[in-house]
Design a protein around this motif. Structure first.
Motif, PDB file in Angstrom:
ATOM      1  N   GLN A  21       0.829  -1.205   0.000  1.00 36.23           N
ATOM      2  CA  GLN A  21       0.000   0.000   0.000  1.00 36.23           C
ATOM      3  C   GLN A  21       0.862   1.253   0.000  1.00 36.23           C
ATOM      4  O   GLN A  21       1.936   1.280   0.621  1.00 36.23           O
ATOM      5  N   ASN A  89      -6.041  -1.492   5.671  1.00 37.40           N
ATOM      6  CA  ASN A  89      -5.510  -2.833   5.449  1.00 37.40           C
ATOM      7  C   ASN A  89      -5.876  -3.724   6.636  1.00 37.40           C
ATOM      8  O   ASN A  89      -5.302  -3.601   7.714  1.00 37.40           O
ATOM      9  N   MET A 165     -10.384  -4.289   1.419  1.00 37.63           N
ATOM     10  CA  MET A 165      -9.298  -4.326   2.398  1.00 37.63           C
ATOM     11  C   MET A 165      -9.592  -3.501   3.647  1.00 37.63           C
ATOM     12  O   MET A 165      -8.955  -3.710   4.678  1.00 37.63           O
TER      13      MET A 165
END
Length: 425
Positions: A21, A89, A165
């Motif tokens: 990310q 996440n 996510m």
């Protein structure tokens, strides 16, 4: 990657999920101890799990499974997974000091007791090995587990390995479910399943401190009760649909935001500090609504609503007192890729006035704390495309837009992009 034998009395499989990310710089008037940083940044996380299970015998009416999983979580999240209620996440362990040493993730006994001789098929998996089960049955589980394996499930928005996510898209953000830092707890649950509906209830251990790794084993003073009713009924003929109603009640060593704020305003505390005002047996409760509906052969929609009383500190999952979300996914049959999916979801999170005042005056939660707060709802839009490359290998591209990160109008909006590799074997 490798086919599993049908109707086997054992299960051996695994998965690996790697997420890269990155974040672009964004507008910020100030930053605090627990802020989502406004500079450019990238981080990588990896979670690997080995699933094993053993079925005692081939009995359908009285089946017993023994489940044992080992897991490893490595890497870190953007800004050390701080500064967002809806963090980007779900795989990130919120305490990176725990390291990547493998740990026992699940260790359970699963018992099925059939109430009828009539059976129905189910897809065998590492939680339940039998390919057929009684239509009416009672199931018991006891041991170490994570609650989202069995509560608040949603086939469109629950799987961080192949779907969304964000924490508050894959789970109900207002559900402060019992868990240690890695997301697991110990306890037991019972479930009654009928042809069109199910009812489940569980009692589980709570952590000793907010987002802590150690659990409080004194169930008389600290425990989590969770219950859920599930109705498998579609509002569209010949299409699948499910509705779920969830409630929870946590007792733990928790503080109240109002008490911490008052102690600061009267000069008792130098800064708002909810930890200094925790009490054994404090009660936090809430409920959730969860729905999914198949619209066409390729298109599915889903939604959630969650609420909790918001007076006691966010303790185990994230800092959300109310949430509402909706989204949909679309399978790639039209372009001859049936296992590909494209999807979008929108979620809006909120906290209540006492929680707002605590953060505005400089208080710190286990996730949030900009040192000030110009309150606004934290609104998140997430979209992904998952590409099935080969057998159990999948790649995804994901984009998230976060407006008012950490409920703060003085910061953001923030953009986060991600690339994910997932393999099942």
């Amino acid at each position: 990657m490798f086919p599993h034998p049908e109707d086997a009395r054992y299960w051996v499989s695994g998965q690996a999920n790697i997420i890269f990310q990155g974040r672009l710089p964004f507008h910020s008037l100030y930053e605090g101890t627990n802020s989502f940083r406004n500079s450019a940044e990238y981080k990588t996380s990896m979670v690997g799990t080995a699933y094993t299970a053993l079925r005692r015998d081939r009995s359908v009416r009285y089946n017993t499974d023994f489940i044992f999983d080992v897991e490893s979580a490595a890497g870190r999240g953007l800004s050390q997974a701080l500064g967002l209620a809806g963090f980007t996440n779900l795989d990130v362990v919120r305490n990176p000091n725990l390291g990547s040493t493998p740990y026992v993730a699940r260790c359970q006994i699963h018992q099925v007791i059939g109430l009828t001789g009539q059976t129905t098929s189910q897809e065998a998996n590492f939680f339940a090995l039998a390919a057929r089960v009684p239509e009416r049955r009672v199931e018991f589980r006891v041991g170490k587990m994570t609650l989202p394996d069995f509560f608040d499930l949603n086939s469109v928005g629950s799987d961080s390995h192949l779907q969304f996510m964000n924490w508050t898209v894959d789970n109900n953000g207002a559900w402060d479910y019992a868990a240690d830092t890695r997301g697991y707890t110990v306890g037991g649950m019972a479930e009654y399943d009928d042809r069109a509906w199910s009812l489940r209830y569980g009692l589980f251990a709570m952590p000793t401190v907010a987002n802590g790794i150690d659990m409080d084993w004194a169930f008389s003073r600290a425990h989590a009760q969770n219950g859920e009713f599930e109705l498998r009924k579609s509002w569209i003929p010949e299409r699948k649909g499910v509705t779920r109603l969830l409630f929870y009640a946590n007792r733990a060593h928790m503080g109240t935001y109002r008490e911490a704020v008052q102690a600061y305003l009267t000069g008792t505390d130098a800064t708002p500090n909810i930890i200094a005002h925790e009490h054994f047996g404090a009660l936090k409760y809430g409920f959730g609504y969860n729905t999914e509906q198949e619209l066409t052969a390729n298109l599915r929609a889903f939604g959630r609503f969650g609420w909790n009383e918001g007076q006691h500190e966010s303790f185990a999952y994230t800092e959300v007192d109310q949430t509402v979300e909706g989204g949909a996914d679309y399978a790639g049959n039209r372009w001859h890729r049936p296992q590909d999916k494209v999807a979008i979801a929108v979620v809006s999170n909120a906290i209540k006035r006492d929680h707002q005042n605590y953060l505005r005056l400089g208080g710190l939660g286990f996730l949030l704390g900009d040192g000030n707060l110009n309150y606004g709802r934290e609104n998140i839009v997430e979209s992904y495309y998952t590409w099935h490359a080969w057998k159990g290998l999948f790649y995804s591209i994901d984009v998230q837009h976060i407006d008012n990160p950490g409920y703060n109008r003085d910061r953001g909006p923030a953009w986060v992009g991600a690339v994910r590799t997932h393999v099942d074997f």
